[in-house]
Write a protein that holds these residues in place. Structure first.
Motif, PDB file in Angstrom:
ATOM      1  N   THR A 161     -24.160 -34.204 -19.762  1.00 53.86           N
ATOM      2  CA  THR A 161     -24.195 -33.145 -18.763  1.00 53.86           C
ATOM      3  C   THR A 161     -22.938 -32.290 -18.857  1.00 53.86           C
ATOM      4  O   THR A 161     -21.824 -32.813 -18.934  1.00 53.86           O
ATOM      5  N   VAL A 162     -23.118 -30.994 -18.859  1.00 47.10           N
ATOM      6  CA  VAL A 162     -21.985 -30.074 -18.898  1.00 47.10           C
ATOM      7  C   VAL A 162     -22.090 -29.150 -17.691  1.00 47.10           C
ATOM      8  O   VAL A 162     -23.089 -28.460 -17.515  1.00 47.10           O
ATOM      9  N   LEU A 163     -21.065 -29.212 -16.844  1.00 48.18           N
ATOM     10  CA  LEU A 163     -21.045 -28.358 -15.660  1.00 48.18           C
ATOM     11  C   LEU A 163     -20.062 -27.228 -15.923  1.00 48.18           C
ATOM     12  O   LEU A 163     -18.945 -27.459 -16.369  1.00 48.18           O
ATOM     13  N   ASN A 212     -14.338 -23.026 -15.659  1.00 49.61           N
ATOM     14  CA  ASN A 212     -14.103 -24.465 -15.551  1.00 49.61           C
ATOM     15  C   ASN A 212     -15.263 -25.190 -16.208  1.00 49.61           C
ATOM     16  O   ASN A 212     -16.413 -24.874 -15.932  1.00 49.61           O
ATOM     17  N   ILE A 213     -14.929 -26.138 -17.049  1.00 51.44           N
ATOM     18  CA  ILE A 213     -15.978 -26.897 -17.724  1.00 51.44           C
ATOM     19  C   ILE A 213     -15.709 -28.381 -17.501  1.00 51.44           C
ATOM     20  O   ILE A 213     -14.591 -28.842 -17.710  1.00 51.44           O
ATOM     21  N   ALA A 214     -16.708 -29.089 -17.044  1.00 47.20           N
ATOM     22  CA  ALA A 214     -16.574 -30.542 -16.907  1.00 47.20           C
ATOM     23  C   ALA A 214     -17.697 -31.175 -17.706  1.00 47.20           C
ATOM     24  O   ALA A 214     -18.854 -30.762 -17.601  1.00 47.20           O
ATOM     25  N   ILE A 215     -17.335 -32.136 -18.532  1.00 49.79           N
ATOM     26  CA  ILE A 215     -18.344 -32.788 -19.375  1.00 49.79           C
ATOM     27  C   ILE A 215     -18.400 -34.269 -19.060  1.00 49.79           C
ATOM     28  O   ILE A 215     -17.371 -34.949 -19.042  1.00 49.79           O
ATOM     29  N   GLU A 216     -19.576 -34.738 -18.770  1.00 51.30           N
ATOM     30  CA  GLU A 216     -19.747 -36.192 -18.599  1.00 51.30           C
ATOM     31  C   GLU A 216     -21.034 -36.572 -19.287  1.00 51.30           C
ATOM     32  O   GLU A 216     -22.108 -36.099 -18.908  1.00 51.30           O
ATOM     33  N   ILE A 266     -10.804 -27.531 -18.976  1.00 53.15           N
ATOM     34  CA  ILE A 266     -11.866 -28.428 -19.429  1.00 53.15           C
ATOM     35  C   ILE A 266     -11.537 -29.860 -19.044  1.00 53.15           C
ATOM     36  O   ILE A 266     -10.423 -30.335 -19.272  1.00 53.15           O
ATOM     37  N   ILE A 267     -12.492 -30.512 -18.454  1.00 52.56           N
ATOM     38  CA  ILE A 267     -12.317 -31.931 -18.144  1.00 52.56           C
ATOM     39  C   ILE A 267     -13.296 -32.718 -18.990  1.00 52.56           C
ATOM     40  O   ILE A 267     -14.497 -32.498 -18.935  1.00 52.56           O
TER      41      ILE A 267
END
Lengths: 184, 416
Positions: free
Chosen positions: A42-44, A35-39, A162-163
């Motif tokens: 920052t990449v989680l 799972n990848i979240a990008i804001e 991916i978000i």
């Protein structure tokens, strides 16, 4: 009368049964989840993979070589940028990374050790890892190449969610096509 | 030199060449048009819901939850209890939450109970909000806002009164509690168009005096009394959730999926939409295959015209040979003619596509809610055009090789 009593007993027992929650996550060998979240910058990333994919076994490590394999795997999984290689232009650095092995199935709690008839083995184990990255140029994150498949020969596929600001997307990355192409 | 000859030769046969080029142009326009509609449908579909980070409902499948909560197809296996709803709403990572309550209907349309926050947070087509085109949002318990298709199909206007039926296909109606149409929504191309939206309290209100699916005998509770009652629902069907930061989405999703008090499911709408498209997308692939066959047919048509022209042009070929043209020059000229025809056809097809788009775009948008963007040809379209030209060259090789062999053998002898 007896029947009625046993019915009553049955109904009396039901709430007790209902209070126990039993749920297990799905577990598929050969398939990991990323799972990848990008804001902003920052990449989680969260990574889950069955023990079978990473170390080749899912029983609790018994021999020294088992334990060494698990430790080595945890070390490798703690270096996300070596497993999931991102473009140089994005200039990503790891802020934090943890990886550990988690058991599932069987009761491995210490609490019921005393009265357990037989010590149950966890039936499945999973490696869980969490990474926090900072990418100077997140727009340059156009692809991720999964060197992961070279590192762990048992792994066959990774399901990637991916978000980004534009919403959630799902991709499948496999050993045959180990590159994830992202559009922005 | 060859090029000028080829062009002149094509111009000399304007009618046949024109027809061939037209066939190729139409087939290319059809192919690119289908591709355009396919992409438009796909992105319209993916844009049915945007801005929502998670959809929460009873534990079932992600596609099923998406179908009933967003597309109003099928129904929920279970409801989401109000306590669980409150628990989720109270979490610090939840920025906003909008309840959805389904289960009643008005004629062929579903009734959805929600709060006015729905209009603020439900987004479609990359962040567009649903707007009221006539009237206003609901203000009273017995107000309703209806979708554009509902208004058009049932010829409703603002201030009309409507009766909601109990359940989805039943004859029992909530006649004692009629609703007033307070607003009509703009056409969105989403399932909202086919929905009658009421307040969450209204769903409770119409079920006052009802028990076990039947109306209690005796006098109905007056509407004013109902307005005063506590109309907090026991359960809702699903909830749309927005998170504070995208980074928290996965953690919140996991927390909801592992929520031990009630089996719940949280899905990422984009992911579920992609899954659903994987199922319905097979039909569009078939459509694409059919239009590709049309292009192939047009190219074979071109091959046929070149073949039939060979006999007419036998003398011409012989003259070229007499002038010193080598057989390979003849071959090159025929292929070049075909490439020019295919290229003109493909470019003309592209022009047809843009003309068609310019005319059809507003009509398609208002009728089907399908947005077909007019933009520069994509890389893919450029490849299609190049492929058509390339295929034209390959196809023309067959008659060209025949001409090559004939021109070697024939020399200047005319055998007719």
């Amino acid at each position: 009368m007896k029947q009625a009593l046993s019915l009553i007993a049955l109904f009396a027992a039901m709430p007790a049964l209902a209070n126990e929650t039993r749920q297990l996550d799905a577990h598929e060998h050969g398939v990991g989840e990323l799972n990848i979240a990008i804001e902003g910058t920052t990449v989680l990333m969260e990574f889950h993979a069955p023990g079978a994919d990473i170390v080749g076994f899912e029983y609790s490590a018994k021999s020294d070589s088992d334990r060494a394999a698990v430790e080595a795997a945890e070390v490798r999984l703690s270096a996300p940028l070596e497993l999931f290689v991102m473009p140089e232009a994005a200039t990503c650095t790891v802020k934090s990374a943890q990886a550990e092995l988690e058991g599932e199935g069987g009761h491995d709690d210490h609490a019921d050790e005393g009265h357990a008839e037989h010590q149950e083995e966890p039936t499945h184990t999973e490696f869980h890892a969490q990474y926090m990255l900072t990418c100077v140029a997140p727009d340059a994150l156009t692809e991720i190449s999964f060197v992961y498949f070279e590192a762990f020969p048992n792994a066959q596929e990774v399901e990637v969610q991916i978000i980004t600001a534009s919403g959630a997307k799902v991709f499948e990355v496999s050993r045959d096509a180990p590159t994830l192409a992202l559009e922005h | 030199m060859i090029f000028r000859l080829a062009i002149a030769s094509l111009l000399a046969r304007t009618l046949t060449v024109g027809m061939t080029v037209l066939a190729i142009a139409l087939s290319v326009a059809l192919f690119l048009g289908v591709e355009k509609v396919r992409n438009g449908a796909k992105s319209s579909f993916a844009d049915t819901i945007s801005g929502t980070d998670l959809i929460v409902g009873a534990r079932s499948g992600s596609v099923q939850l998406l179908l009933y909560s967003v597309f109003r197809i099928g129904s929920a296996t279970n409801n989401l209890s109000w306590e669980s709803y409150q628990d989720i709403a109270a979490r610090p990572d939840v920025e906003w939450i909008v309840p959805i309550s389904l289960g009643d209907s008005h004629r062929q349309f579903r009734v959805m109970g929600t709060t006015t926050a729905f209009f603020e947070h439900y987004k479609y087509r990359q962040g567009r909000s649903v707007k009221v085109s006539e009237g206003a949002l609901m203000d009273d318990v017995f107000d309703t806002v209806i979708g554009a298709d509902v208004a058009a199909a049932l010829v409703y206007s603002v201030d009309d009164s409507i009766v909601v039926a109990h359940g989805l296909a039943s004859f029992t109606e909530h006649k004692d509690q009629p609703f007033r149409v307070s607003g009509i929504l703009e056409k969105t191309g989403t399932p909202v168009d086919r929905t009658v939206i009421v307040s969450l309290e209204a769903i409770e209100a119409i079920h006052v005096d009802w028990q076990s699916g039947a109306q209690l005998p005796g006098k109905a509770t007056p509407l004013d009394v109902i307005r005063e009652m506590d109309l907090t629902p026991q359960a809702v069907t699903a909830a749309l959730v927005g998170v504070e930061s995208p980074l928290q989405t996965f953690a919140l999703q996991r927390a909801i999926n592992d929520y031990s008090e009630e089996p719940l499911l949280a899905i990422l709408p984009g992911v579920a939409l992609q899954e659903l498209w994987g199922i319905v997308g097979i039909a569009e692939t078939a459509l694409l295959a059919v239009s590709a066959m049309v292009v192939v047919t047009a190219l074979i048509g071109m091959m046929a015209t070149i073949f039939s022209s060979l006999n007419e042009r036998r003398r011409e070929m012989a003259i070229y040979r007499a002038m010193g043209a080598r057989p390979v020059t003849i071959l090159g000229m025929l292929v070049l003619e075909a490439v020019v025809m295919a290229a003109i056809g493909a470019l003309l097809g592209l022009a047809f596509l843009y003309i068609g788009l310019a005319i059809a775009q507003p009509i398609v948008d208002s009728t089907f809610g399908l947005w077909l963007p007019i933009e520069m040809p994509s890389m893919q379209e450029v490849w299609v055009i190049l492929a058509v030209v390339g295929a034209g060259a390959i196809v023309s090789l067959v008659p060209a090789l025949r001409a090559y062999r004939m021109s070697v053998a024939d020399g200047m002898m005319v055998k007719t």
